[in-house]
Design a protein around this motif. Structure first.
Motif, PDB file in Angstrom:
ATOM      1  N   SER A 169      37.733 -29.251  12.114  1.00  0.00           N
ATOM      2  CA  SER A 169      37.251 -30.610  12.355  1.00  0.00           C
ATOM      3  C   SER A 169      35.825 -30.524  12.879  1.00  0.00           C
ATOM      4  N   TYR A 200      30.865 -27.473  15.441  1.00  0.00           N
ATOM      5  CA  TYR A 200      30.308 -27.725  14.112  1.00  0.00           C
ATOM      6  C   TYR A 200      29.407 -28.952  14.092  1.00  0.00           C
ATOM      7  N   LYS A 249      26.574 -28.854  10.803  1.00  0.00           N
ATOM      8  CA  LYS A 249      26.771 -30.201  10.254  1.00  0.00           C
ATOM      9  C   LYS A 249      25.440 -30.953  10.137  1.00  0.00           C
ATOM     10  N   SER A 263      29.325 -22.007   6.461  1.00  0.00           N
ATOM     11  CA  SER A 263      30.043 -23.152   7.037  1.00  0.00           C
ATOM     12  C   SER A 263      30.329 -24.216   5.981  1.00  0.00           C
ATOM     13  N   PHE A 287      33.926 -25.883   5.063  1.00  0.00           N
ATOM     14  CA  PHE A 287      34.133 -27.330   5.170  1.00  0.00           C
ATOM     15  C   PHE A 287      34.125 -28.039   3.813  1.00  0.00           C
ATOM     16  N   ARG A 319      31.926 -28.311   1.531  1.00  0.00           N
ATOM     17  CA  ARG A 319      30.694 -29.066   1.283  1.00  0.00           C
ATOM     18  C   ARG A 319      29.988 -28.515   0.053  1.00  0.00           C
TER      19      ARG A 319
END
Length: 139
Positions: free
Chosen positions: A4, A17, A22, A43, A47, A49
């Motif tokens: 999260s 994050y 982020k 990362s 996630f 992305r």
């Protein structure tokens, strides 16, 4: 592993994050170094992305394609089936236009260790770092 925005960032910074990678994923700021880009890409995989992975990949990379929908689906499938356990930075050669990051990515798929070591090459184009390619090493 459920992640999260309040989880520790997968890049290994020991920061949440939401205050770490982020900000790059949401385009609040751009990575200042190739090392920041490398860590933020790790990362981004953790996630899901795919948009960030695509955006930060140089056009000369062998995975680059104009069929972004297919590319995005491939990235998401890889992310869905992979646990991104740890990123270990082994070496960083910082240059003005070209930089290298050697790292070990600790990954698992179906309880099988698929970890690898890569020396990634990054180029700075129009003040933005991009991932070009990498050389893999035996573990």
């Amino acid at each position: 592993m459920k992640l999260s925005v309040n989880s520790l960032c997968p890049c290994g910074s020991l920061i949440k994050y939401k205050k770490c990678c982020k900000v790059f994923h949401d385009e609040i700021k751009s990575p200042a170094t190739a090392l920041e880009l490398m860590k933020s890409r790790f990362s981004a995989f953790a996630f899901f992305r795919s948009d960030y992975i695509i955006k930060t990949t140089d056009k000369n990379n062998s995975d680059f394609t104009l069929d972004t929908l297919s590319w995005e689906n491939d990235i998401k499938l890889f992310c869905k089936n992979t646990n991104f356990n740890k990123l270990e930075i082994l070496d960083f050669i910082d240059g003005e236009v070209e930089s290298f990051v050697k790292f070990k990515a600790h990954l698992f798929q179906n309880k099988k260790d698929i970890s690898f070591i890569e020396k990634s090459r990054f180029l700075k184009k129009n003040s933005i770092w991009l991932y070009v390619d990498g050389e893999f090493f035996d573990i």
